[in-house]
Write a protein that holds these residues in place. Sequence first.
Motif, short mmCIF file in Angstrom:
data_model
loop_
_atom_site.label_atom_id
_atom_site.label_comp_id
_atom_site.label_asym_id
_atom_site.label_seq_id
_atom_site.Cartn_x
_atom_site.Cartn_y
_atom_site.Cartn_z
N ASP A 72 -4.44 4.48 -5.85
CA ASP A 72 -5.22 3.12 -4.90
C ASP A 72 -5.86 3.34 -3.63
O ASP A 72 -5.71 2.35 -2.80
N ASP A 73 -6.47 4.57 -3.69
CA ASP A 73 -7.22 4.05 -3.07
C ASP A 73 -8.37 3.35 -3.39
O ASP A 73 -8.67 2.95 -4.15
N ILE A 74 -9.19 2.71 -2.04
CA ILE A 74 -9.52 1.14 -2.43
C ILE A 74 -11.23 1.88 -1.78
O ILE A 74 -12.04 2.79 -1.22
N THR A 76 -15.23 -0.33 -1.50
CA THR A 76 -15.76 -1.08 -1.53
C THR A 76 -17.32 -1.96 -2.28
O THR A 76 -17.58 0.10 -2.25
N ARG A 96 -13.26 -5.43 -2.64
CA ARG A 96 -12.55 -4.58 -2.57
C ARG A 96 -11.92 -4.44 -3.64
O ARG A 96 -11.40 -5.57 -3.92
N HIS A 98 -9.07 -1.29 -6.01
CA HIS A 98 -8.44 -0.44 -5.71
C HIS A 98 -9.26 1.35 -7.13
O HIS A 98 -9.63 0.55 -8.36
N THR A 191 -9.84 -8.30 -7.08
CA THR A 191 -10.51 -7.31 -5.59
C THR A 191 -9.06 -7.73 -5.16
O THR A 191 -7.51 -8.97 -5.18
N LEU A 192 -9.21 -7.21 -4.67
CA LEU A 192 -7.34 -7.44 -3.59
C LEU A 192 -7.33 -8.29 -2.45
O LEU A 192 -5.78 -7.91 -2.74
#
Length: 268
Positions: A72-74, A76, A96, A98, A191-192
Amino acid sequence: MRKALFIGLWLLANTVQATTAQPDPFPEVATAYLVELNGKAIWAKQPDRRLPPASLTKLMTALLVLERTRPDDIVTVTPSATHETGTRIGLKTGERFHVQDLLAAALLPSANDACQALADHLDGDETGFVARMNQRAHELGMRNTHFANACGHDKARHYSSAKDLSILAHALLKYPSLLDVTSQRKLQIATLDGQHRYILESKNALIGRYDGAIGIKTGYTPNAGKCLVAYAKRDGNAVLFIMLHGHDRWWDAVDVLDLAFDHVREMR
């Protein structure tokens, strides 16, 4: 018919050459290949030969991502990722995601833009990431491997071997989440902010069509030819098949996997 012929040839060769480890029943399928049954090599052709691995390169990128990030790190998306050539899904600078979603994009459709975004996330640029790839290859004992980019583009001094790729595959198989992804024929990521969605379709023709196939990666460039790391499990038995510069990739893979699973019965 092809399968029966191969089995007959293998049984004949095994009788005549009983003193050797295993004869090669598939001398024409690829420039180099390796077949393992339950972690033990049973057939090989030039397993240490250095050849371009095409997008099988992304397996090292995947390993570093799995070792050094959380799902779950993001991430870019960087400009350099959007400028990638070859297979892409069309990522846009600043989007952005995951980590797990970009990893799926790098593995299933073999998206170079997703692969480069992950490399940039880990080390800031490709130069730093490639140095990390080569260091990890050295640590794993991949003696006939050197990477020159993160995604598998043909380039001088970018090579690996069937044996080294088996070492890499075994390192990856310690992560069940990888097979959860590579066993899928189609996934959707977003995307987030939910504004952009991408459909990911696997390039591995074995998935969903060959009984027991669950991974791992395909590759192709004009120089590398057709490459494959196939992994399948049946009745508690596992076959790993690595092909570099193959010919009739999918039919040959089926023949190889079938004969390897038949080999289990021959050993009983």
